[in-house]
Design an enzyme around this catalytic site. Structure first.
Site, PDB file in Angstrom:
ATOM      1  N   ASP A 148      -2.176   1.041   5.626  1.00 49.85           N
ATOM      2  CA  ASP A 148      -0.809   1.052   6.150  1.00 49.85           C
ATOM      3  C   ASP A 148      -0.025   2.118   5.380  1.00 49.85           C
ATOM      4  O   ASP A 148       0.765   1.804   4.488  1.00 49.85           O
ATOM      5  CB  ASP A 148      -0.209  -0.342   5.964  1.00 49.85           C
ATOM      6  CG  ASP A 148       1.242  -0.411   6.420  1.00 49.85           C
ATOM      7  OD1 ASP A 148       1.652   0.431   7.235  1.00 49.85           O
ATOM      8  OD2 ASP A 148       1.955  -1.319   5.953  1.00 49.85           O
ATOM      9  N   LYS A 167       6.905   3.519   8.057  1.00 47.74           N
ATOM     10  CA  LYS A 167       5.570   3.012   8.370  1.00 47.74           C
ATOM     11  C   LYS A 167       5.045   3.535   9.704  1.00 47.74           C
ATOM     12  O   LYS A 167       3.828   3.632   9.897  1.00 47.74           O
ATOM     13  CB  LYS A 167       5.610   1.476   8.485  1.00 47.74           C
ATOM     14  CG  LYS A 167       6.173   0.750   7.287  1.00 47.74           C
ATOM     15  CD  LYS A 167       5.100   0.512   6.256  1.00 47.74           C
ATOM     16  CE  LYS A 167       5.559  -0.519   5.228  1.00 47.74           C
ATOM     17  NZ  LYS A 167       4.472  -0.833   4.282  1.00 47.74           N
ATOM     18  N   ARG A 215       7.612   5.663   0.978  1.00 50.85           N
ATOM     19  CA  ARG A 215       8.485   4.736   0.236  1.00 50.85           C
ATOM     20  C   ARG A 215       9.940   5.173   0.215  1.00 50.85           C
ATOM     21  O   ARG A 215      10.846   4.326   0.177  1.00 50.85           O
ATOM     22  CB  ARG A 215       7.987   4.591  -1.202  1.00 50.85           C
ATOM     23  CG  ARG A 215       6.586   4.047  -1.346  1.00 50.85           C
ATOM     24  CD  ARG A 215       6.459   2.663  -0.772  1.00 50.85           C
ATOM     25  NE  ARG A 215       5.089   2.178  -0.898  1.00 50.85           N
ATOM     26  CZ  ARG A 215       4.642   1.089  -0.281  1.00 50.85           C
ATOM     27  NH1 ARG A 215       5.431   0.379   0.506  1.00 50.85           N
ATOM     28  NH2 ARG A 215       3.397   0.716  -0.430  1.00 50.85           N
ATOM     29  N   TYR A 218      15.606   0.458   5.305  1.00 52.93           N
ATOM     30  CA  TYR A 218      15.093  -0.883   5.600  1.00 52.93           C
ATOM     31  C   TYR A 218      16.122  -2.007   5.609  1.00 52.93           C
ATOM     32  O   TYR A 218      15.799  -3.109   6.081  1.00 52.93           O
ATOM     33  CB  TYR A 218      13.923  -1.228   4.676  1.00 52.93           C
ATOM     34  CG  TYR A 218      14.302  -1.907   3.397  1.00 52.93           C
ATOM     35  CD1 TYR A 218      14.902  -1.200   2.368  1.00 52.93           C
ATOM     36  CD2 TYR A 218      14.073  -3.275   3.222  1.00 52.93           C
ATOM     37  CE1 TYR A 218      15.247  -1.823   1.205  1.00 52.93           C
ATOM     38  CE2 TYR A 218      14.432  -3.909   2.049  1.00 52.93           C
ATOM     39  CZ  TYR A 218      15.008  -3.177   1.048  1.00 52.93           C
ATOM     40  OH  TYR A 218      15.364  -3.796  -0.106  1.00 52.93           O
ATOM     41  N   GLU A 257      -5.171  -2.830   3.141  1.00 55.11           N
ATOM     42  CA  GLU A 257      -4.981  -4.100   3.837  1.00 55.11           C
ATOM     43  C   GLU A 257      -6.250  -4.524   4.572  1.00 55.11           C
ATOM     44  O   GLU A 257      -7.137  -3.707   4.833  1.00 55.11           O
ATOM     45  CB  GLU A 257      -3.830  -3.995   4.859  1.00 55.11           C
ATOM     46  CG  GLU A 257      -2.508  -3.555   4.231  1.00 55.11           C
ATOM     47  CD  GLU A 257      -1.300  -3.866   5.099  1.00 55.11           C
ATOM     48  OE1 GLU A 257      -1.439  -4.636   6.066  1.00 55.11           O
ATOM     49  OE2 GLU A 257      -0.214  -3.331   4.789  1.00 55.11           O
ATOM     50  N   THR A 312      -0.905   4.305  11.120  1.00 58.68           N
ATOM     51  CA  THR A 312      -1.626   3.227  10.467  1.00 58.68           C
ATOM     52  C   THR A 312      -3.104   3.450  10.786  1.00 58.68           C
ATOM     53  O   THR A 312      -3.465   3.589  11.952  1.00 58.68           O
ATOM     54  CB  THR A 312      -1.175   1.848  11.004  1.00 58.68           C
ATOM     55  OG1 THR A 312       0.241   1.746  10.859  1.00 58.68           O
ATOM     56  CG2 THR A 312      -1.852   0.716  10.254  1.00 58.68           C
ATOM     57  N   GLN A 334      11.391   4.546   3.718  1.00 58.99           N
ATOM     58  CA  GLN A 334      11.483   3.090   3.859  1.00 58.99           C
ATOM     59  C   GLN A 334      12.652   2.525   3.048  1.00 58.99           C
ATOM     60  O   GLN A 334      13.401   1.678   3.532  1.00 58.99           O
ATOM     61  CB  GLN A 334      10.155   2.486   3.395  1.00 58.99           C
ATOM     62  CG  GLN A 334      10.042   0.980   3.557  1.00 58.99           C
ATOM     63  CD  GLN A 334       8.735   0.434   2.970  1.00 58.99           C
ATOM     64  OE1 GLN A 334       7.841   1.191   2.576  1.00 58.99           O
ATOM     65  NE2 GLN A 334       8.624  -0.879   2.912  1.00 58.99           N
ATOM     66  N   ARG A 389      13.937  -5.739  -7.744  1.00 62.38           N
ATOM     67  CA  ARG A 389      14.968  -6.717  -8.107  1.00 62.38           C
ATOM     68  C   ARG A 389      14.777  -7.155  -9.556  1.00 62.38           C
ATOM     69  O   ARG A 389      14.573  -8.339  -9.833  1.00 62.38           O
ATOM     70  CB  ARG A 389      14.914  -7.930  -7.174  1.00 62.38           C
ATOM     71  CG  ARG A 389      15.209  -7.627  -5.706  1.00 62.38           C
ATOM     72  CD  ARG A 389      15.171  -8.905  -4.850  1.00 62.38           C
ATOM     73  NE  ARG A 389      13.934  -9.659  -5.029  1.00 62.38           N
ATOM     74  CZ  ARG A 389      12.819  -9.445  -4.340  1.00 62.38           C
ATOM     75  NH1 ARG A 389      12.777  -8.521  -3.411  1.00 62.38           N
ATOM     76  NH2 ARG A 389      11.739 -10.156  -4.579  1.00 62.38           N
ATOM     77  N   GLU A 449       2.557   0.214  -6.765  1.00 61.68           N
ATOM     78  CA  GLU A 449       2.257  -0.728  -7.852  1.00 61.68           C
ATOM     79  C   GLU A 449       1.422  -0.075  -8.962  1.00 61.68           C
ATOM     80  O   GLU A 449       1.657  -0.309 -10.145  1.00 61.68           O
ATOM     81  CB  GLU A 449       1.513  -1.935  -7.283  1.00 61.68           C
ATOM     82  CG  GLU A 449       2.354  -2.788  -6.360  1.00 61.68           C
ATOM     83  CD  GLU A 449       1.494  -3.677  -5.481  1.00 61.68           C
ATOM     84  OE1 GLU A 449       1.188  -4.795  -5.897  1.00 61.68           O
ATOM     85  OE2 GLU A 449       1.093  -3.215  -4.376  1.00 61.68           O
ATOM     86  N   ASP A 486       2.456  -7.168  10.779  1.00 65.16           N
ATOM     87  CA  ASP A 486       1.985  -7.024   9.411  1.00 65.16           C
ATOM     88  C   ASP A 486       2.716  -8.037   8.537  1.00 65.16           C
ATOM     89  O   ASP A 486       3.949  -8.125   8.575  1.00 65.16           O
ATOM     90  CB  ASP A 486       2.249  -5.598   8.918  1.00 65.16           C
ATOM     91  CG  ASP A 486       1.415  -5.265   7.694  1.00 65.16           C
ATOM     92  OD1 ASP A 486       0.436  -5.986   7.412  1.00 65.16           O
ATOM     93  OD2 ASP A 486       1.737  -4.268   7.031  1.00 65.16           O
ATOM     94  N   GLU A 534      -1.268   1.501   1.664  1.00 61.92           N
ATOM     95  CA  GLU A 534      -1.363   0.067   1.433  1.00 61.92           C
ATOM     96  C   GLU A 534      -2.756  -0.352   1.886  1.00 61.92           C
ATOM     97  O   GLU A 534      -3.082  -0.237   3.068  1.00 61.92           O
ATOM     98  CB  GLU A 534      -0.276  -0.710   2.195  1.00 61.92           C
ATOM     99  CG  GLU A 534       1.137  -0.378   1.718  1.00 61.92           C
ATOM    100  CD  GLU A 534       2.179  -1.432   2.065  1.00 61.92           C
ATOM    101  OE1 GLU A 534       1.955  -2.236   2.999  1.00 61.92           O
ATOM    102  OE2 GLU A 534       3.234  -1.460   1.386  1.00 61.92           O
ATOM    103  N   HIS A 593       1.132  -8.845  -4.856  1.00 62.48           N
ATOM    104  CA  HIS A 593       1.847  -7.692  -4.304  1.00 62.48           C
ATOM    105  C   HIS A 593       3.338  -7.993  -4.161  1.00 62.48           C
ATOM    106  O   HIS A 593       4.191  -7.213  -4.593  1.00 62.48           O
ATOM    107  CB  HIS A 593       1.255  -7.301  -2.950  1.00 62.48           C
ATOM    108  CG  HIS A 593       2.068  -6.280  -2.208  1.00 62.48           C
ATOM    109  ND1 HIS A 593       2.245  -5.003  -2.663  1.00 62.48           N
ATOM    110  CD2 HIS A 593       2.771  -6.365  -1.050  1.00 62.48           C
ATOM    111  CE1 HIS A 593       3.019  -4.322  -1.820  1.00 62.48           C
ATOM    112  NE2 HIS A 593       3.351  -5.135  -0.831  1.00 62.48           N
TER     113      HIS A 593
END
Lengths: 397, 397
Positions: free
Chosen positions: B217, B237, B221, B228, B186, B241, B224, B129, B344, B113, B184, B120
């Site tokens: 996907d 994840k 969160r 991660y 995709e 899927t 993750q 960040r 998002e 992936d 997600e 995104h």
């Protein structure tokens, strides 16, 4: 080929108590599942009789371990007992390993590589995050890991130096051959059995471990360093992962079981192994570069056990498949001479390793040959010698 | 079952110019490769004649796409031409899709992936960040990606909420069901053909793309976020899927080809697509939550193309296998209503989405149903409707 009295083939490390499995052919013909006795390969189907259980005969009459892996733990135990008996008492056709072609011993389903050695993770932390705590906050709470590329795991011994995007001081990466090609000495676990959907506890997880194999997780440190934020390693690893061609049944390592390092951080109940049977393995490992031993990492220092990794992998409901393959990441012990990667041995390239011939080494050069070895220790003696994982770096255009 | 004049089955979006492939059975019997015409499934083997090429008959007489994927691009073209002709002119047994059992349309080899949508990646950067550049330094130099779990890709529509270790303010993680379960949206690419070892250039890479499929996907969160660093997503994840059960042949999307977004950063030659045929796809996508459309992401805004992802995957010498599966990560456009994840859409949970029924949503609740849709646009009209990817969250113990 005439039959040989199999008990006479035994050598130190590859005796009746070992019997690792592989896949062999004569080059032209189809591959067959085999066991190794000393330096010889014997087809498993040549050791079974028509009155043996159909499930075992079916698993034996296969090109590799795939059917046996699917058959599950009871079949693994039954077949091993039967093979030990027959090898002790029978004759059968045997071929020198040097006279057969070796094939990949099983089909890899998903491959997950963990980061289970505290000393390795600490070394990497010190190298890449100087002045900060050596371990990240999550490290002692869960076995950190990632999915690697299953399709490039192999037993081939020639490794082409990978090309890729390497970091440069001006911030614009350059394309070319890796300048920091490294090894990672690892111990891999081959999984099997039919797992129900849903999470496995530590005991259930242990029942899915079929066997153990030495592994070299070749790593291009420069490619990896440039690509890995924020989704982890990819091209720096995916070019090749080598395993030894013979899989040691877990049952051959029962006597090498030891307690893992003491846990100084309380674990979530699905990972808490305080009340479980000890699941560390006393394996003494060796990294040999061009004939010279450069490291002797002790696997018993590994913090997270295979059942913990499996319990973690499935705690979110993810299913296992026969042929799933996991490894614990680079094995490094507390001493400098016990580090399982050149990244650590040369401290990020800053402290080149001095070799017996007077030369020095930071990372691998074209032509370098790396052989990984290991023995299982029980009651102070080693009766089991893990099959070697052998690889040589060749230049690539 | 009596034969039906196939051309009469055509519906808007699933006509002669589409013919996606799937795997169907009647529940008891073995699965067979099928094509979809309108809301009906027709077995591919029922459309071939004994004088058709053996390779195509062999690929058709299979449970799923696996043999066709291995056969390569020429076979894909030949079979599609033949099917279009036969569907236009023949009768054959056809079953309503609601009357058959759908199976996974191919066996996934490795699954990678990527993170190919600039909008995104920028949104995620701003969320995690703040105050720093939205994109990391490597993002415009290479398609960042990671290997996901192949064994948990499926067409099943019930998704059990995963459990795992979630970050807590005191630094000690808690175990329990994910509190930030997300989607997600995709677009996945199914790969095939026999690739030589060694890197593929962009043109060669394009020849390995068999088809396209909508994918969800599912992402926990909180799990993750805790796990991660430093090796990327894993348990957040790997629980599931989802893909749609019908694979759209790439050749059905030729008319929807558009140029990808302009590249403002010079690319290494193996990724430079300035002189290549345009490989963006004008797909209008839709996220529907419990019957209400909550986002309409345009796939044409995706920065990295499928051939670029494949050229990158193989530039280090890694081999491809038939059944390899890649996806471009969450598809998000520049507008708020074009974001392909609730992370998002709700801006990290800070700005809950207001739904038509007056309720709000940050992440998914048990019972929520998410349907992903897409149409291919060519000359201002859409003739191809991608099969829906449909999933519903259920509580898990």
């Amino acid at each position: 080929m005439s039959a040989t009295a199999l008990s006479e083939l035994v050598t130190d490390g590859f005796g009746l108590d070992h019997l690792p499995y592989g896949s062999v052919s004569d080059g032209d013909g189809a591959p067959h599942l085999a066991v190794r006795i000393g330096d010889h390969a014997v087809l498993v189907r040549d050791l079974l009789d028509s009155e043996d259980p159909a499930e075992l005969r079916d698993a034996a009459d296969a090109p590799n371990l795939d059917r046996l892996l699917a058959a599950g733990e009871d079949a693994w135990t039954a077949l091993r007992a039967l093979l030990r008996d027959r090898v002790a008492h029978r004759s059968a056709p045997a071929r020198a390993i040097t006279d057969v072609v070796l094939h990949m011993p099983f089909t890899v389903a998903d491959y997950v590589d963990f980061y289970a050695s505290e000393h390795h993770a600490s070394n990497v932390g010190k190298l890449f995050r100087p002045g900060q705590p050596a371990l990240l906050p999550n490290w002692k709470h869960l076995p950190v890991g990632y999915h690697g590329r299953a399709g490039t795991i192999g037993i081939g011994s020639e490794i082409a130096r990978p090309h890729g995007l390497r970091p440069e001081p001006d911030g614009v990466p350059s394309f070319g051959p890796s300048r920091r090609l490294d090894i990672e000495l690892e111990v891999g676990f081959v999984l099997g059995g039919s797992a129900p959907e849903g999470r496995l506890n530590l005991d259930e997880a242990a029942g899915h471990v079929f066997g153990v194999v030495l592994m070299n997780d070749w790593s291009a440190r420069d490619i990896q360093a440039y690509e890995y934020v924020p989704l982890g390693p990819n091209l720096g690893k995916s070019f090749a992962t080598s395993i030894a061609p013979w899989i040691t049944p877990l049952q051959a390592l029962e006597a090498a079981r030891v307690a893992p390092p003491s846990r100084d951080t309380p674990l979530s109940s699905y990972l808490d192994d305080e009340a479980s049977a000890p699941w560390g393995l006393d394996l003494l490992l060796e990294v040999e570069l061009n004939g010279e031993v450069v490291a002797r990492p002790p696997f018993s220092s590994t913090y997270w056990t295979a059942p913990q990794m499996i319990a973690h992998m499935t705690v979110n409901g993810a299913s296992l498949r026969p042929g799933d393959f996991i490894a614990g990441g680079t094995v490094s012990g507390p001493e400098r001479g016990q580090r399982g990667s050149f990244l650590e041995l040369s401290w990020g390239g800053e402290e080149p390793l001095r070799l017996a011939d007077g030369s020095t080494r930071t990372f691998l050069e074209d032509g370098d040959r790396v052989v990984l070895r290991g023995v299982a220790v029980a009651d102070g003696e080693s009766h089991i010698r893990l099959a070697e994982c052998d690889g040589r770096i060749i230049a690539s255009a």
